[in-house]
Write an enzyme that holds these catalytic residues in place. Structure first.
Site, mmCIF file in Angstrom:
data_model
loop_
_atom_site.group_PDB
_atom_site.id
_atom_site.type_symbol
_atom_site.label_atom_id
_atom_site.label_comp_id
_atom_site.label_asym_id
_atom_site.label_seq_id
_atom_site.Cartn_x
_atom_site.Cartn_y
_atom_site.Cartn_z
ATOM 1 C CB CYS A 194 -84.519 37.388 36.171
ATOM 2 S SG CYS A 194 -83.752 37.872 37.700
ATOM 3 C CG HIS B 108 -84.086 34.252 39.828
ATOM 4 N ND1 HIS B 108 -83.695 34.399 38.521
ATOM 5 C CD2 HIS B 108 -85.222 33.504 39.810
ATOM 6 C CE1 HIS B 108 -84.558 33.759 37.742
ATOM 7 N NE2 HIS B 108 -85.488 33.221 38.495
ATOM 8 C CG ASP C 176 -80.792 36.307 31.154
ATOM 9 O OD1 ASP C 176 -81.505 37.016 31.898
ATOM 10 O OD2 ASP C 176 -80.961 36.257 29.918
#
Length: 275
Positions: free
Chosen positions: A52, A262, A49
């Site tokens: 991370c 991510h 979100d």
């Protein structure tokens, strides 16, 4: 309800589930995961979100913490917001995740609370001796959304403080790490004020950490962040260190990324690696 840090899963099982095809990318990812599996047995997925990188780094740091870092022990640590505000009026435009649009003059106390919370959680978790109990305490903390996001606000503010220190050191002719030049060479962050407006204020809202900001996070925490960058498998950037010339006494945390956006975390070092 989304878990911030998912339970452990076997690394190769995870890889087989995620990367099934025969494309060059899938093959490279599988090779990358195989290399990580030489060192670590499991993976834990991190909720994505735009926080991370913070979440993965802080979770790893806390789950292996055995003492409070020196910078967290200093007397004036919690005075940071007041001290910085007295010198830099523009910090009043700091954006809090929970309170967008609230003026910094009013939120100096809130940031102080976040810094106190960071110190308290770090101290409590580092004092837990048993590895299982320590892991449980970390899992519990990262299930408490309000506390979790408060800790990220503290980290962002520490990054701003570190950026100001580096910027001033450079202006005064002192040696600074190379990433600091790169940080302030960007059109969007030629000084700490711009860095705050165009980058730090947006982390968690509309974007995550860029690579040069991973260096800044590492410096703010005085931790070496070691990242397996799977899409760089078989190049010399496969394992990247932030900073790349770390201080010897900085602890190391390890993350995994497939795309530099991510981050997940590897856990359970294989026995032979530990010996």
């Amino acid at each position: 309800y989304k878990l911030s840090v998912s339970p452990e899963m076997d690394i190769m099982e995870y890889c087989r589930k995620e990367w099934r095809g025969d494309t060059p990318v899938a093959k490279r990812m599988r090779k990358g995961y195989e290399a990580v599996a030489q060192k670590f047995a499991s993976i834990r997925r991190i909720r994505g979100d735009n926080y991370c990188a913070f979440r993965a780094t802080l979770f790893q740091a806390l789950s292996q913490a055995t003492q409070l870092p020196r910078w967290l022990q200093s007397e004036d640590f919690t005075m940071l917001p007041e001290n910085l505000l007295s010198q830099y009026d523009w910090i009043k435009q700091w954006q809090l995740k929970q309170k967008p649009g609230k003026k910094m003059g009013e939120i100096s106390d809130e940031i102080k609370e976040y810094l106190i919370l960071l110190r308290k959680k770090w101290k409590n978790i580092s004092e837990i001796k048993g590895p299982l109990e320590k892991q449980e305490a970390c899992d519990k903390l990262f299930k408490n959304e309000e506390e979790e996001y408060s800790l990220y606000e503290a980290l962002k503010f520490l990054m701003l403080n570190t950026a100001i220190e580096l910027y001033n050191a450079d202006k005064n002719g002192r040696r600074v790490p190379v990433f600091s030049w790169l940080l302030f060479a960007r059109d969007t962050s030629s000084n700490p004020c711009q860095l705050m407006h165009n980058h730090l204020n947006h982390i968690g809202h509309s974007g995550g950490l860029e690579q040069v900001e991973m260096f800044l996070l590492a410096y703010a925490l005085q931790y070496t962040i070691q990242v397996y960058r799977l899409y760089k498998y078989s190049t010399d950037e496969f394992i990247t260190l932030y900073p790349n010339d770390p201080e010897e006494d900085w602890p190391v945390v390890t993350l995994i990324t497939e795309d530099d956006r991510h981050y997940n975390i590897p856990v359970r070092m294989c026995q032979e690696t530990m010996l």
